[in-house]
Design a protein around this motif. Sequence first.
Motif, short mmCIF file in Angstrom:
data_model
loop_
_atom_site.label_atom_id
_atom_site.label_comp_id
_atom_site.label_asym_id
_atom_site.label_seq_id
_atom_site.Cartn_x
_atom_site.Cartn_y
_atom_site.Cartn_z
N PHE A 76 0.87 -1.18 0.00
CA PHE A 76 0.00 0.00 0.00
C PHE A 76 0.90 1.23 0.00
CE2 PHE A 76 -3.77 -2.36 0.46
CZ PHE A 76 -3.51 -3.39 1.34
N SER A 77 1.08 1.80 -1.18
CA SER A 77 2.13 2.79 -1.35
C SER A 77 1.91 4.08 -0.58
CB SER A 77 2.27 3.11 -2.84
OG SER A 77 1.02 3.54 -3.34
N GLU A 78 0.65 4.35 -0.17
CA GLU A 78 0.41 5.65 0.47
C GLU A 78 0.89 5.68 1.92
OE1 GLU A 78 -1.92 3.49 -0.17
OE2 GLU A 78 -3.36 3.37 1.46
N ALA A 121 -8.12 -0.45 10.49
CA ALA A 121 -8.89 0.47 9.65
C ALA A 121 -8.88 1.87 10.25
CB ALA A 121 -10.32 -0.03 9.49
N GLN A 124 -5.56 3.54 9.53
CA GLN A 124 -5.53 4.05 8.16
C GLN A 124 -6.37 5.32 8.05
OE1 GLN A 124 -6.66 0.02 6.53
NE2 GLN A 124 -5.23 0.64 4.93
N ALA A 125 -7.51 5.35 8.71
CA ALA A 125 -8.38 6.52 8.68
C ALA A 125 -7.71 7.70 9.38
CB ALA A 125 -9.72 6.20 9.34
N ARG A 127 -4.63 8.47 9.49
CA ARG A 127 -3.67 9.09 8.55
C ARG A 127 -4.39 10.10 7.66
NH1 ARG A 127 -3.64 7.58 3.52
NH2 ARG A 127 -2.16 8.67 2.21
N VAL A 128 -5.54 9.69 7.11
CA VAL A 128 -6.30 10.57 6.21
C VAL A 128 -6.86 11.75 7.00
CG1 VAL A 128 -8.32 10.71 4.70
CG2 VAL A 128 -6.87 8.69 4.64
N TYR A 132 -5.00 14.94 5.75
CA TYR A 132 -5.82 15.48 4.67
C TYR A 132 -7.19 15.95 5.12
CZ TYR A 132 -2.16 13.13 2.09
OH TYR A 132 -0.94 12.72 1.62
N PRO A 138 -17.76 9.52 6.75
CA PRO A 138 -17.41 8.65 5.62
C PRO A 138 -16.25 7.70 5.96
CG PRO A 138 -17.63 10.90 4.88
CD PRO A 138 -17.68 10.93 6.37
N MET A 139 -15.29 8.20 6.75
CA MET A 139 -14.15 7.33 7.11
C MET A 139 -14.61 6.21 8.02
SD MET A 139 -10.81 9.73 7.44
CE MET A 139 -11.37 10.70 8.78
N VAL A 142 -16.29 3.52 5.92
CA VAL A 142 -15.31 2.68 5.21
C VAL A 142 -14.62 1.73 6.19
CG1 VAL A 142 -13.15 2.72 3.91
CG2 VAL A 142 -14.96 4.33 3.34
N ALA A 143 -14.29 2.23 7.39
CA ALA A 143 -13.63 1.39 8.39
C ALA A 143 -14.53 0.22 8.81
CB ALA A 143 -13.26 2.22 9.61
N GLN A 146 -14.85 -2.22 5.80
CA GLN A 146 -13.59 -2.94 5.59
C GLN A 146 -13.45 -4.05 6.63
OE1 GLN A 146 -9.84 -0.66 4.74
NE2 GLN A 146 -9.05 -1.77 6.51
N ASN B 129 -3.78 0.34 -6.99
CA ASN B 129 -3.61 0.18 -5.55
C ASN B 129 -4.90 -0.35 -4.94
OD1 ASN B 129 -3.01 0.41 -2.85
ND2 ASN B 129 -2.25 2.50 -2.97
N TRP B 133 -8.20 3.68 1.05
CA TRP B 133 -7.96 5.01 1.58
C TRP B 133 -7.21 5.91 0.61
CZ3 TRP B 133 -10.58 5.46 6.06
CH2 TRP B 133 -10.94 4.25 6.68
N GLU B 166 5.28 8.57 -6.35
CA GLU B 166 6.37 7.75 -5.83
C GLU B 166 7.12 7.16 -7.00
OE1 GLU B 166 5.00 4.78 -3.10
OE2 GLU B 166 7.00 4.10 -2.58
N ASN B 173 4.43 5.25 -8.96
CA ASN B 173 3.04 5.30 -8.52
C ASN B 173 2.45 6.64 -8.91
OD1 ASN B 173 2.73 2.80 -7.34
ND2 ASN B 173 3.56 3.45 -5.38
N PHE B 201 -11.96 12.81 0.78
CA PHE B 201 -12.15 11.37 1.03
C PHE B 201 -13.57 10.92 0.70
CE2 PHE B 201 -11.02 7.32 2.58
CZ PHE B 201 -12.15 6.80 3.20
#
Lengths: 170, 282
Positions: A76-78, A121, A124-125, A127-128, A132, A138-139, A142-143, A146, B129, B133, B166, B173, B201
Amino acid sequence: MYLDIIDLDKLRRSILYALMLIAVMAVQELILSRISIFGVRAMIMPLFPIAVGMLQGGAWGMVFGLLCGILCDAMFSETLVLFTIVMPALGFAATAAERFLVTKRLTAYFAVGAAGLFATALAQALRVFVLYDGELLPMLRVAVLQTAYSLPFIFAMYFPCRALAERSLD
Amino acid sequence: MNFKKFVRRYGLRLGAMTLGVVLIVTVSAQFLNGRAGVISDTAGIVKSPVQSAVSVVVDWFESLYGYIYEYDKLVAENETLKTQLAEAQEEARQGAEAREENVKLREALNLQQKHSDFTLEMARIVNWNSSNWSSSFTISKGETSGLQVGMPVVTEAGELVGEISELGDTWANVATLIDVSTNVGVLVGEAGNAAMAIGDFALMQDGYSKIYHLTEGTSLLEGDTVLTSGQGGAYPQGLVVGTIENVLTEAGGQMPYGVLKPSCDLDSLSQIFIITAFNVVE
């Protein structure tokens, strides 16, 4: 002579757990990444360190959690080091839960696994949310989704790990 | 009685009778003019069903023989034809792919002619990906192809897809336009009002982005086209970003924002172009 100083049981067990990790990664990346329900995909990677930690012990849970985390961060590159921190923590927490709170049974693993999935989850949320300024509802949706989609895989993870943990490989 | 005596006794009678029958049949045949005589007709009536029965049996044996003997030949021929068909289908598929790539490259050439200052590098999308998220994908080229982080990525029609987030030696990426990390300076509508396209998001789940930080006194209209402004030098000017799908206000009710629908169809992307060099707008 050299074989005497090597713990063959641990070595074989490590190799088998590593192969299991690769299999879980393959399922996650090749199959689950392509199945999306209401725009959300399952994330089963946290179940592995939790299973190893609960059934094999704290050190095993942490080491394989670290390995799992490094691989997840590469996948997961992010995320830079998020999973490298979270996965060993999950492995250790699973061992602590088994030691002081719950048993090694399937129901206990289900509860600990579900908690671990939701915690991942949320991480990860977070971080967003922090980086951001994402909206909470909404997060959270998704959590929850997931976590829910990943729950059925608890059964697939538990039995092989328990079989390996209970078996002597000498 | 021995044989010689038998022949001497009955032979003459037998010879005379045979000669007589031949003469009768010959003479009668001349008169019947092709039509079978009584004897022939009778023989034919008896012979015909027997011949039919024998013919059916012989045909059956022949077909069985043919089935057994020619089965292997037919199987081999079937395999050869299957191989030829598979090869022909593969050629047809490659032809269709080549045609599709040809169309994309012609459009990219058109893009290059419109924006002669662009230097483009083509790449294929290797993998999307799988995270819930973010919205990003991996492409087949990297640093060795002259790519750098931050380079804009477009389709062959000049529609903005995202930017390189990236980089590896042979891979990169790309964070798409709807990713939460996106921040693009844009111009909105015919008046070209300055704004920012920002990843959100909640909107990302539905495939949209947000138009925000509008210049004071400006307004958004549904259907407005959004183009890159080129300010800051991160993106070239004039790339198509998308259209305004909806105009809403923030939770407090004070700040309006636009819901941006990207022009490019992210789900159908297979090939993209990286703008490795362009003229910066001052």
